[in-house]
Design a protein around this motif. Structure first.
Motif, PDB file in Angstrom:
ATOM      1  N   UNK A 182       0.916  -0.666  -0.077  1.00  0.00           N
ATOM      2  CA  UNK A 182      -0.134  -0.172   0.122  1.00  0.00           C
ATOM      3  C   UNK A 182       0.912   1.554   0.230  1.00  0.00           C
ATOM      4  N   UNK A 183       0.269   2.066  -1.042  1.00  0.00           N
ATOM      5  CA  UNK A 183       1.207   3.351  -0.769  1.00  0.00           C
ATOM      6  C   UNK A 183       2.450   3.479  -1.862  1.00  0.00           C
ATOM      7  N   UNK A 184       3.071   1.656  -2.631  1.00  0.00           N
ATOM      8  CA  UNK A 184       3.927   2.225  -3.178  1.00  0.00           C
ATOM      9  C   UNK A 184       3.219   1.984  -5.133  1.00  0.00           C
ATOM     10  N   UNK A 185       3.885   1.941  -5.858  1.00  0.00           N
ATOM     11  CA  UNK A 185       3.881   1.765  -7.161  1.00  0.00           C
ATOM     12  C   UNK A 185       3.454  -0.017  -7.077  1.00  0.00           C
ATOM     13  N   UNK A 186       2.678   0.097  -7.930  1.00  0.00           N
ATOM     14  CA  UNK A 186       1.801  -1.780  -7.400  1.00  0.00           C
ATOM     15  C   UNK A 186       2.421  -2.789  -8.940  1.00  0.00           C
TER      16      UNK A 186
ATOM     17  N   UNK B 113       5.629  -1.829 -10.152  1.00  0.00           N
ATOM     18  CA  UNK B 113       7.445  -2.281  -9.362  1.00  0.00           C
ATOM     19  C   UNK B 113       6.648  -3.282  -8.631  1.00  0.00           C
ATOM     20  N   UNK B 114       5.932  -3.502  -7.417  1.00  0.00           N
ATOM     21  CA  UNK B 114       5.242  -4.106  -6.150  1.00  0.00           C
ATOM     22  C   UNK B 114       4.667  -6.023  -7.539  1.00  0.00           C
ATOM     23  N   UNK B 115       4.523  -6.037  -8.267  1.00  0.00           N
ATOM     24  CA  UNK B 115       3.971  -7.382  -8.990  1.00  0.00           C
ATOM     25  C   UNK B 115       5.288  -8.061  -9.530  1.00  0.00           C
ATOM     26  N   UNK B 116       6.954  -7.069  -9.817  1.00  0.00           N
ATOM     27  CA  UNK B 116       6.801  -7.414 -10.856  1.00  0.00           C
ATOM     28  C   UNK B 116       8.555  -8.075  -9.708  1.00  0.00           C
ATOM     29  N   UNK B 117       8.386  -7.323  -8.252  1.00  0.00           N
ATOM     30  CA  UNK B 117       9.465  -8.111  -7.326  1.00  0.00           C
ATOM     31  C   UNK B 117       8.982  -9.188  -6.142  1.00  0.00           C
ATOM     32  N   UNK B 118       7.596  -9.411  -6.872  1.00  0.00           N
ATOM     33  CA  UNK B 118       6.719 -10.866  -6.156  1.00  0.00           C
ATOM     34  C   UNK B 118       7.277 -11.578  -7.141  1.00  0.00           C
ATOM     35  N   UNK B 119       6.875 -11.472  -8.921  1.00  0.00           N
ATOM     36  CA  UNK B 119       7.172 -12.552  -9.134  1.00  0.00           C
ATOM     37  C   UNK B 119       8.760 -12.998  -9.236  1.00  0.00           C
ATOM     38  N   UNK B 120       9.562 -12.013  -8.858  1.00  0.00           N
ATOM     39  CA  UNK B 120      11.064 -12.258  -8.777  1.00  0.00           C
ATOM     40  C   UNK B 120      11.415 -12.446  -7.546  1.00  0.00           C
TER      41      UNK B 120
ATOM     42  N   UNK C  64       6.744  -9.499  -0.430  1.00  0.00           N
ATOM     43  CA  UNK C  64       6.920  -8.711   0.271  1.00  0.00           C
ATOM     44  C   UNK C  64       6.349  -7.371   1.113  1.00  0.00           C
ATOM     45  N   UNK C  65       6.244  -7.598   2.677  1.00  0.00           N
ATOM     46  CA  UNK C  65       5.860  -5.968   2.481  1.00  0.00           C
ATOM     47  C   UNK C  65       6.753  -4.147   2.925  1.00  0.00           C
ATOM     48  N   UNK C  66       6.093  -3.870   1.876  1.00  0.00           N
ATOM     49  CA  UNK C  66       6.707  -2.930   2.063  1.00  0.00           C
ATOM     50  C   UNK C  66       6.559  -1.412   3.191  1.00  0.00           C
ATOM     51  N   UNK C  67       4.997  -1.505   3.238  1.00  0.00           N
ATOM     52  CA  UNK C  67       4.066  -0.266   3.968  1.00  0.00           C
ATOM     53  C   UNK C  67       3.322  -1.192   4.872  1.00  0.00           C
ATOM     54  N   UNK C  68       2.359  -0.502   5.862  1.00  0.00           N
ATOM     55  CA  UNK C  68       1.586  -1.489   6.685  1.00  0.00           C
ATOM     56  C   UNK C  68       0.440  -0.534   7.463  1.00  0.00           C
TER      57      UNK C  68
END
Length: 117
Positions: A82-86, A88-95, A113-117
């Motif tokens: 939440x609050x991050x580039x979605x 980029x987060x999808x690419x990070x999860x896939x990686x 990855x838990x970027x913000x909560x």
């Protein structure tokens, strides 16, 4: 026709080698240069201050999530990043999970990855 005669009374004298100033410079200079370079290399290797870190690298904290019906990488990324580039987060999860495509199956466990909560 020419004939050469050898003096049988002459003994074979050993040949003397004469080295001029340039010859001495090469004979002494090259080994001295090689030893100097080797000593400098050895000195720099032994006195190098580069060291490996004794601490483990700190990464992004992750949480294991089991995929349920209706989940997608986009929905999981939106929930946990939440609050991050979605995208980029999808690419990070896939990686992180070695996913070749964005396709996930129900029952798969993904590291998110838990970027913000």
């Amino acid at each position: 026709m020419a004939h050469a005669t050898l003096d049988s009374n002459r003994t074979a004298a050993p040949m003397k080698i004469r080295i001029n100033r340039r010859g001495w410079a090469v004979l002494v200079g090259v080994p001295v240069f090689i030893l100097t370079v080797a000593a400098a290399f050895l000195f720099t290797m032994l006195t190098s201050s580069a060291q490996a870190s004794s601490q483990l690298p700190q990464g992004v904290p992750t949480v294991g999530v089991t995929v349920v019906p209706g989940d997608s990488l986009w929905s999981l990324a939106g929930e946990y990043a939440a609050g991050s580039d979605i995208s980029a987060a999808v690419e990070h999860i896939a990686e992180l999970n070695d996913l070749a495509t964005s396709e996930i199956r129900v029952g798969d466990t993904l590291q998110i990855p838990v970027l913000s909560r």
